[in-house]
Scaffold this active site. Sequence first.
Site, short mmCIF file in Angstrom:
data_model
loop_
_atom_site.label_atom_id
_atom_site.label_comp_id
_atom_site.label_asym_id
_atom_site.label_seq_id
_atom_site.Cartn_x
_atom_site.Cartn_y
_atom_site.Cartn_z
N GLU A 1 -15.11 -5.35 2.19
CA GLU A 1 -16.34 -6.21 1.94
C GLU A 1 -16.96 -6.97 3.24
OE1 GLU A 1 -15.77 -11.16 0.36
OE2 GLU A 1 -14.16 -10.54 0.78
N GLU B 1 -11.54 -5.51 4.67
CA GLU B 1 -12.83 -4.24 5.89
C GLU B 1 -13.58 -4.05 5.09
OE1 GLU B 1 -8.43 -4.38 7.32
OE2 GLU B 1 -8.75 -4.08 5.24
N ASP C 1 -9.85 0.53 -5.97
CA ASP C 1 -10.34 2.15 -6.08
C ASP C 1 -10.82 1.95 -8.18
OD1 ASP C 1 -11.53 5.04 -6.51
OD2 ASP C 1 -9.59 5.11 -5.57
N ASP D 1 0.85 -1.29 -0.04
CA ASP D 1 -0.08 -0.10 -0.30
C ASP D 1 0.90 1.22 0.22
OD1 ASP D 1 -2.71 0.43 0.54
OD2 ASP D 1 -2.18 2.16 0.42
#
Length: 211
Positions: free
Chosen positions: A194, A192, A118, A69
């Site tokens: 989902e 999270e 995204d 990330d």
Amino acid sequence: MRVRRRKGAEEHLANNPQIVVLRPQDAKGNWHKIFGNVNPIHIEVGSGKGAFIAGMAAAHPDINYIGIDIQVSVLSHALDKVLESRADNIRLLRVDGSSLTNYFDEEEIDLLYLNFSDPWPKKKHEKRRLTYKNFLDSYKQILPPHGEIHFKTDNRGLFEYSLASFSQYGMTLQKVWLDLHASNFEGNIMTEYEEKFSQKGQTIYRVEARF
């Protein structure tokens, strides 16, 4: 995943080099040495707060996992989950998903996960979608022949786009779920996002695509 800026996040990452690889460019071609074994390596591009990768590492201790990330605060939350889990088969990277070939050698990664990326819905932002052809080019380099991408999203438009992108690239769609949580799929580890979306009754889509 965008979260509020977390005070001390950079220091938190820097203080845990046993999990957060601080010079990932030096790790290229050396990931098995870093993990200390020759187990398969799976990466999640856009790992968020780490629920998925921590859950996968606990369920599959014979597989090495790397969470990626670019956001410092987000990755610091993922680090918390890894520390809490005490898993030794997870590493974290703060790098951009568009530059993976800088950190992984050819065929060094065995499988790649894209979870709730995204959607970048505007046409002018198509090149930012993680299933755009330029991203697929880099994924193909670091995966083995016939390597796989496992993709999940709640966004129908992004899912339809991704199915077309995979197909146009010449990939094989091995399995497609149009409503994952209503299927008989076993062993699903939720992110999270989902968990949040499924509680609201939103449909979760999933596909396994092979080069």
